[in-house]
Structures are given as structure tokens and as C-alpha cells.
Design an enzyme around this catalytic site. Structure first.
Site, PDB file in Angstrom:
ATOM      1  N   ASP A   1      32.344 -19.688  88.866  1.00  0.00           N
ATOM      2  CA  ASP A   1      33.389 -19.270  89.801  1.00  0.00           C
ATOM      3  C   ASP A   1      34.209 -20.468  90.276  1.00  0.00           C
ATOM      4  O   ASP A   1      35.177 -20.301  91.017  1.00  0.00           O
ATOM      5  CB  ASP A   1      32.805 -18.485  90.972  1.00  0.00           C
ATOM      6  N   SER A   2      33.847 -21.654  89.806  1.00  0.00           N
ATOM      7  CA  SER A   2      34.680 -22.837  90.040  1.00  0.00           C
ATOM      8  C   SER A   2      36.053 -22.677  89.413  1.00  0.00           C
ATOM      9  O   SER A   2      36.966 -23.467  89.684  1.00  0.00           O
ATOM     10  CB  SER A   2      34.007 -24.090  89.480  1.00  0.00           C
TER      11      SER A   2
ATOM     12  N   ASP B   1      28.734 -16.551  86.546  1.00  0.00           N
ATOM     13  CA  ASP B   1      28.489 -16.584  87.985  1.00  0.00           C
ATOM     14  C   ASP B   1      28.774 -15.234  88.632  1.00  0.00           C
ATOM     15  O   ASP B   1      29.776 -14.576  88.309  1.00  0.00           O
ATOM     16  CB  ASP B   1      29.413 -17.608  88.651  1.00  0.00           C
TER      17      ASP B   1
ATOM     18  N   LYS C   1      24.275 -16.134  87.011  1.00  0.00           N
ATOM     19  CA  LYS C   1      23.824 -17.159  87.944  1.00  0.00           C
ATOM     20  C   LYS C   1      24.190 -16.750  89.355  1.00  0.00           C
ATOM     21  O   LYS C   1      25.286 -16.219  89.584  1.00  0.00           O
ATOM     22  CB  LYS C   1      24.443 -18.523  87.619  1.00  0.00           C
TER      23      LYS C   1
ATOM     24  N   GLU D   1      22.203 -28.896  92.371  1.00  0.00           N
ATOM     25  CA  GLU D   1      23.485 -29.570  92.582  1.00  0.00           C
ATOM     26  C   GLU D   1      23.473 -30.499  93.788  1.00  0.00           C
ATOM     27  O   GLU D   1      23.018 -30.126  94.879  1.00  0.00           O
ATOM     28  CB  GLU D   1      24.610 -28.540  92.754  1.00  0.00           C
TER      29      GLU D   1
END
Length: 268
Positions: free
Chosen positions: A51-52, A90, A120, A185
Site C-alpha cells: 500500500d506504499s 497488502d 500482508k 520494519e
């Protein structure tokens, strides 16, 4: 007729088993057919449709505005470009946090409609029941702990997460709930190593040090295509942003001077 065998597709069980073999996993986050095809042909083990895309494709300051329909669209594009890599998509913000039932329904759409192999979702202990529900429904889950970008406002920004006991508990919860791997992360390198040693599933680091079982970088970051934000953990393997600008500048010059098109680029 070619005698070359088609590449063997990466599966969820094989991805999980890589840790036991000591094989390090290379993951790239990509969002379209062309980039997915290039990454797949280059030999990546997994393509994460993150979703970045809200930041590097849509131009938002965070990933929060991304919708499920947009994730389905981009995942479809990626799936068309892949022959071998595992495709993980995502779940975007507020499509799984309400309830495990909501998560199963929306995760199912990413598999059924978009063709993803797995999904994810972010969160550790607090998402245990949600991961369990998805796995029980036959939906493979990759976890995500440490810096969880969908909680950027709660965290006060994109900050390194240093609470080792909480991070270890999150990793354990994700594994116990049935996830086949977990993204870690923005944590100190020693904590990333401790998390990796504490779980039996692969850890995929992004700013979590070399002790993880694999690494993930965003396509645009590793190629130098996204100048707006450069995190410390993003190594640039090429400066394609500069190359693209130079190519387009050359094109503009040739159009304006009449140097393009020539007979070579024209029909008779």
C-alpha cells in the site's frame, strides 16, 4: 522448440521452508505489470504489492488513503507480469482492523479477484485473532511488525521502534497465529537478529539489519525513482530517476528542433 524448462513457481510452503535451508529471501515491492515482470525475470523470490503505492505512485504523504479496490487493481497488474515469484498483497488501512470477519472478506477478495497468493497485514499481538481467522479460511498471511506505516499518526511519524520485549511478543503472536513469514520494519539491527532467532518463520527485514532471513526494498527506492523520501535503509542500486529525466529532456529537444522523427521512425 525450446528445451528450457519453465521457471519453478515459488509457493507459500517453499517460502516458509527457506529459513530451514538457510536460504536468504529477496523481496521487492512493486505495483505494475512492467516492474513486476522485470523483477520476476531478475529472480526475486517474492513481489509485495504494497500500500506504499499511495506514496510512490499516487503522491500521498502516507499510505492511508489507499483503497481495497486500488489494491486489487494494482495486484492484478502485478500478477500478469509474474511467472515465478510469490505475489503478496497488502490489506490497506481500515479494511481489516474492524473485525476478523472483515479481514477474511477483504483478504479473500485479494486472492479471488486479484490473483494474489497471500496477503500482508500490520500488527502483532493485537492482530492475533485476525491472522488466525484468515489462515483458518485458507488465506496465507505475511505479518508486519515494528514500524507499521498505517499507524504512522499513532507512532508520531516514521520512527525506529525500539521496544524489544514488545517486538518479540508481536513476532511470537504472528507466528503462533499461523503466519508463514513476517516483515520486520525499522528496528535496531540487534533486535532484528533477536526476533529472527526467536521465531521459526522467515523474517523479512526492511531497516532491521542483516540478521533477518530476507530483505525487502521498494522498487522505486532501489532504482532511484522516488526522490521525495529516502529512508536510511533504502540502498539505491541505480539512479534511473536521473536517466529518465535526461532521456525525456533529449526527446523534448529533438522534437522542438525537428530532429525527431526521422525517416527511420516514419512509414512509407
Amino acid at each position: 522448440m525450446s528445451s528450457v524448462a519453465p521457471p519453478r513457481a515459488m509457493t507459500v510452503p517453499e517460502f516458509r521452508a527457506a529459513k530451514g535451508r538457510g536460504a536468504r529471501l529477496a523481496v521487492v515491492t512493486a505495483y505494475d505489470y512492467t516492474s513486476a515482470r522485470l523483477c520476476d525475470e531478475a529472480g526475486v523470490d517474492c513481489i509485495l504489492v504494497g500500500d506504499s503505492l499511495g506514496m510512490v505512485v499516487q503522491g500521498h504523504p502516507t499510505s492511508l488513503p489507499v483503497t481495497l479496490d486500488e489494491m486489487i487493481y494494482h495486484t492484478k497488474c502485478v500478477v500478469r507480469g509474474v511467472r515465478r515469484a510469490l505475489v503478496v498483497a497488502d490489506l490497506p488501512f481500515l479494511t481489516y482492523q474492524v473485525s476478523p470477519r472483515q479481514a477474511v472478506r477483504n483478504a479473500g477478495r485479494l486472492l479471488k479477484e486479484a490473483g494474489a497468493h497471500a496477503i500482508k497485514l500490520e500488527g502483532g499481538v493485537r492482530m492475533r485473532a485476525t491472522v488466525q481467522a484468515c489462515v483458518a479460511a485458507g488465506i496465507p498471511v505475511m505479518g508486519h511488525i515494528g514500524l507499521t506505516p498505517q499507524a504512522v499518526h499513532q507512532l508520531g511519524g516514521f520512527k525506529v521502534q525500539r521496544d524489544a520485549p514488545a517486538l518479540l511478543a508481536d513476532a511470537a503472536a504472528v507466528e503462533e497465529a499461523g503466519a508463514f513469514s513476517v516483515v520486520v520494519e525499522s528496528v535496531p539491527a540487534d533486535v532484528g537478529t533477536r526476533i529472527t532467532a526467536s521465531v521459526g518463520i522467515p523474517t523479512i527485514g526492511i531497516g532491521a539489519g542483516a540478521g533477518c532471513d530476507g530483505q525487502v526494498l521498494v522498487y522505486h527506492d532501489l532504482l532511484g525513482l522516488y526522490p521525495d523520501f529516502k529512508p536510511k535503509f533504502a540502498k539505491r542500486y541505480a539512479d534511473l530517476g536521473t536517466a529518465v529525466k535526461q532521456a525525456v529532456e533529449a526527446y523534448c529537444t529533438e522534437v522542438r528542433t525537428g530532429a525527431f522523427p526521422t525517416a527511420e521512425h516514419s512509414f512509407r
